[in-house]
Motif scaffolding. Structure first.
Motif, PDB file in Angstrom:
ATOM      1  N   ALA A   1       0.832  -1.207   0.000  1.00 43.89           N
ATOM      2  CA  ALA A   1       0.000   0.000   0.000  1.00 43.89           C
ATOM      3  C   ALA A   1       0.866   1.255   0.000  1.00 43.89           C
ATOM      4  O   ALA A   1       0.579   2.231  -0.716  1.00 43.89           O
ATOM      5  CB  ALA A   1      -0.933  -0.004   1.213  1.00 43.89           C
ATOM      6  N   LEU A   2       1.942   1.248   0.769  1.00 39.52           N
ATOM      7  CA  LEU A   2       2.834   2.410   0.827  1.00 39.52           C
ATOM      8  C   LEU A   2       3.579   2.603  -0.488  1.00 39.52           C
ATOM      9  O   LEU A   2       3.679   3.729  -0.996  1.00 39.52           O
ATOM     10  CB  LEU A   2       3.826   2.259   1.983  1.00 39.52           C
ATOM     11  N   ALA A   3       4.106   1.509  -1.049  1.00 36.34           N
ATOM     12  CA  ALA A   3       4.822   1.615  -2.323  1.00 36.34           C
ATOM     13  C   ALA A   3       3.888   2.094  -3.429  1.00 36.34           C
ATOM     14  O   ALA A   3       4.249   2.964  -4.230  1.00 36.34           O
ATOM     15  CB  ALA A   3       5.442   0.264  -2.687  1.00 36.34           C
ATOM     16  N   GLN A   4       2.652   1.567  -3.455  1.00 38.20           N
ATOM     17  CA  GLN A   4       1.692   1.975  -4.481  1.00 38.20           C
ATOM     18  C   GLN A   4       1.318   3.445  -4.301  1.00 38.20           C
ATOM     19  O   GLN A   4       1.149   4.180  -5.286  1.00 38.20           O
ATOM     20  CB  GLN A   4       0.441   1.102  -4.435  1.00 38.20           C
ATOM     21  N   ALA A   5       1.217   3.912  -3.058  1.00 44.02           N
ATOM     22  CA  ALA A   5       0.914   5.320  -2.815  1.00 44.02           C
ATOM     23  C   ALA A   5       2.015   6.219  -3.390  1.00 44.02           C
ATOM     24  O   ALA A   5       1.730   7.293  -3.934  1.00 44.02           O
ATOM     25  CB  ALA A   5       0.742   5.581  -1.318  1.00 44.02           C
ATOM     26  N   CYS A   6       3.270   5.770  -3.312  1.00 43.73           N
ATOM     27  CA  CYS A   6       4.379   6.541  -3.876  1.00 43.73           C
ATOM     28  C   CYS A   6       4.316   6.561  -5.401  1.00 43.73           C
ATOM     29  O   CYS A   6       4.549   7.601  -6.030  1.00 43.73           O
ATOM     30  CB  CYS A   6       5.720   5.988  -3.404  1.00 43.73           C
ATOM     31  N   VAL A   7       3.988   5.415  -6.004  1.00 35.60           N
ATOM     32  CA  VAL A   7       3.842   5.352  -7.457  1.00 35.60           C
ATOM     33  C   VAL A   7       2.705   6.278  -7.891  1.00 35.60           C
ATOM     34  O   VAL A   7       2.842   7.052  -8.851  1.00 35.60           O
ATOM     35  CB  VAL A   7       3.597   3.896  -7.918  1.00 35.60           C
ATOM     36  N   ASP A   8       1.594   6.236  -7.166  1.00 33.22           N
ATOM     37  CA  ASP A   8       0.446   7.088  -7.493  1.00 33.22           C
ATOM     38  C   ASP A   8       0.804   8.568  -7.350  1.00 33.22           C
ATOM     39  O   ASP A   8       0.418   9.396  -8.181  1.00 33.22           O
ATOM     40  CB  ASP A   8      -0.745   6.767  -6.587  1.00 33.22           C
ATOM     41  N   ARG A   9       1.553   8.912  -6.306  1.00 32.13           N
ATOM     42  CA  ARG A   9       1.959  10.306  -6.074  1.00 32.13           C
ATOM     43  C   ARG A   9       2.870  10.777  -7.204  1.00 32.13           C
ATOM     44  O   ARG A   9       2.724  11.895  -7.705  1.00 32.13           O
ATOM     45  CB  ARG A   9       2.662  10.418  -4.714  1.00 32.13           C
ATOM     46  N   ALA A  10       3.800   9.931  -7.627  1.00 33.86           N
ATOM     47  CA  ALA A  10       4.700  10.280  -8.726  1.00 33.86           C
ATOM     48  C   ALA A  10       3.906  10.533 -10.010  1.00 33.86           C
ATOM     49  O   ALA A  10       4.167  11.501 -10.732  1.00 33.86           O
ATOM     50  CB  ALA A  10       5.727   9.171  -8.935  1.00 33.86           C
ATOM     51  N   ALA A  11       2.922   9.673 -10.289  1.00 31.17           N
ATOM     52  CA  ALA A  11       2.093   9.842 -11.486  1.00 31.17           C
ATOM     53  C   ALA A  11       1.298  11.145 -11.402  1.00 31.17           C
ATOM     54  O   ALA A  11       1.202  11.893 -12.382  1.00 31.17           O
ATOM     55  CB  ALA A  11       1.153   8.644 -11.638  1.00 31.17           C
ATOM     56  N   GLU A  12       0.767  11.424 -10.213  1.00 29.38           N
ATOM     57  CA  GLU A  12       0.000  12.654  -9.974  1.00 29.38           C
ATOM     58  C   GLU A  12       0.854  13.897 -10.266  1.00 29.38           C
ATOM     59  O   GLU A  12       0.370  14.900 -10.779  1.00 29.38           O
ATOM     60  CB  GLU A  12      -0.401  12.630  -8.497  1.00 29.38           C
ATOM     61  N   LEU A  13       2.149  13.809  -9.957  1.00 33.74           N
ATOM     62  CA  LEU A  13       3.070  14.931 -10.164  1.00 33.74           C
ATOM     63  C   LEU A  13       3.630  14.974 -11.587  1.00 33.74           C
ATOM     64  O   LEU A  13       4.434  15.849 -11.905  1.00 33.74           O
ATOM     65  CB  LEU A  13       4.225  14.858  -9.159  1.00 33.74           C
ATOM     66  N   GLY A  14       3.225  14.017 -12.428  1.00 33.58           N
ATOM     67  CA  GLY A  14       3.684  14.002 -13.815  1.00 33.58           C
ATOM     68  C   GLY A  14       5.059  13.406 -14.020  1.00 33.58           C
ATOM     69  O   GLY A  14       5.686  13.624 -15.064  1.00 33.58           O
ATOM     70  N   CYS A  15       5.547  12.638 -13.062  1.00 32.34           N
ATOM     71  CA  CYS A  15       6.867  12.008 -13.190  1.00 32.34           C
ATOM     72  C   CYS A  15       6.826  10.919 -14.258  1.00 32.34           C
ATOM     73  O   CYS A  15       5.777  10.332 -14.526  1.00 32.34           O
ATOM     74  CB  CYS A  15       7.308  11.410 -11.860  1.00 32.34           C
ATOM     75  N   THR A  16       7.983  10.629 -14.856  1.00 28.50           N
ATOM     76  CA  THR A  16       8.071   9.610 -15.893  1.00 28.50           C
ATOM     77  C   THR A  16       8.437   8.243 -15.330  1.00 28.50           C
ATOM     78  O   THR A  16       8.240   7.232 -15.975  1.00 28.50           O
ATOM     79  CB  THR A  16       9.130   9.995 -16.944  1.00 28.50           C
ATOM     80  N   ALA A  17       9.019   8.228 -14.109  1.00 31.66           N
ATOM     81  CA  ALA A  17       9.442   6.954 -13.520  1.00 31.66           C
ATOM     82  C   ALA A  17       9.614   7.123 -12.018  1.00 31.66           C
ATOM     83  O   ALA A  17       9.742   8.239 -11.508  1.00 31.66           O
ATOM     84  CB  ALA A  17      10.758   6.483 -14.140  1.00 31.66           C
ATOM     85  N   VAL A  18       9.625   5.982 -11.331  1.00 30.55           N
ATOM     86  CA  VAL A  18       9.959   5.929  -9.903  1.00 30.55           C
ATOM     87  C   VAL A  18      11.173   5.022  -9.797  1.00 30.55           C
ATOM     88  O   VAL A  18      11.189   3.929 -10.378  1.00 30.55           O
ATOM     89  CB  VAL A  18       8.797   5.365  -9.054  1.00 30.55           C
ATOM     90  N   VAL A  19      12.187   5.493  -9.074  1.00 28.84           N
ATOM     91  CA  VAL A  19      13.393   4.696  -8.864  1.00 28.84           C
ATOM     92  C   VAL A  19      13.580   4.469  -7.374  1.00 28.84           C
ATOM     93  O   VAL A  19      13.229   5.319  -6.555  1.00 28.84           O
ATOM     94  CB  VAL A  19      14.644   5.371  -9.469  1.00 28.84           C
ATOM     95  N   ILE A  20      14.090   3.289  -7.032  1.00 29.12           N
ATOM     96  CA  ILE A  20      14.366   2.970  -5.636  1.00 29.12           C
ATOM     97  C   ILE A  20      15.624   2.125  -5.584  1.00 29.12           C
ATOM     98  O   ILE A  20      16.080   1.602  -6.607  1.00 29.12           O
ATOM     99  CB  ILE A  20      13.202   2.197  -4.965  1.00 29.12           C
ATOM    100  N   CYS A  21      16.183   1.994  -4.401  1.00 24.60           N
ATOM    101  CA  CYS A  21      17.260   1.032  -4.240  1.00 24.60           C
ATOM    102  C   CYS A  21      16.932   0.141  -3.051  1.00 24.60           C
ATOM    103  O   CYS A  21      16.300   0.565  -2.091  1.00 24.60           O
ATOM    104  CB  CYS A  21      18.622   1.696  -4.102  1.00 24.60           C
TER     105      CYS A  21
END
Length: 169
Positions: free
Chosen positions: A105-125
């Motif tokens: 749920a937390l990871a998906q919320a970050c992906v959703d937030r990135a999409a909302e902000l118009g980001c092209t990708a999400v990167v993590i390590c």
């Protein structure tokens, strides 16, 4: 994920976030031999000043079950993200609350937030040798290995880059 709500952390949540983040990292063995990273994990207000600290809350009890820090490139906690990308760090689930879909749920919320902000990708390590369940979680969410983003912040800590492209639309 029934009974969970993800929202932005409020200052009243910070002590619980600090406790559960350190507890989760300790439970995974990620703080063995580390000097100072536990203090960084516990300093929630600094993270909140430079990114968005999100929490997953049990709707029935109000208990904070997990947290994550969402950041944009150029901010103090950004490690991998470049222009147009977002990243999240310090995803932690209270050891007592695992198995309820909190991490997803937390990871998906970050992906959703990135999409909302118009980001092209999400990167993590993720730490090399991290639990297979964590790697499976990120795979299910569409993250793929990005070896060119692997790095090591200190000797003996190897971090593997993962990336999820976001559709433009």
């Amino acid at each position: 994920m029934t009974g969970l709500r993800v929202r932005r952390a409020e200052p009243a949540d910070f002590p619980a976030v600090a406790r559960l983040t350190v507890a989760a990292y300790e439970a995974d063995g990620q703080l063995k031999g580390e000097h100072g990273y536990g203090a960084v994990l516990a300093d929630v207000s600094t993270r909140a000043d430079s990114g968005e600290v999100l929490v997953a809350v049990d709707e029935a009890t109000g208990a904070v079950l997990g947290s994550v820090t969402f950041v944009l490139p150029g901010t103090p906690f950004a490690e991998l993200s470049g222009p147009g990308e977002a990243e999240f760090r310090m995803l932690a689930v209270d050891p007592a609350g695992q198995g309820r879909g909190v991490g997803a749920a937390l990871a998906q919320a970050c992906v959703d937030r990135a999409a909302e902000l118009g980001c092209t990708a999400v990167v993590i390590c993720v730490r090399a040798g991290m639990a297979a369940s964590a790697h499976r979680l990120y795979e299910r969410l569409g993250f793929v290995r990005s070896p060119e983003q692997d790095w090591s912040p200190v000797p003996g800590v190897d971090l593997l880059g993962l990336r999820r492209e976001l559709s433009r639309g």
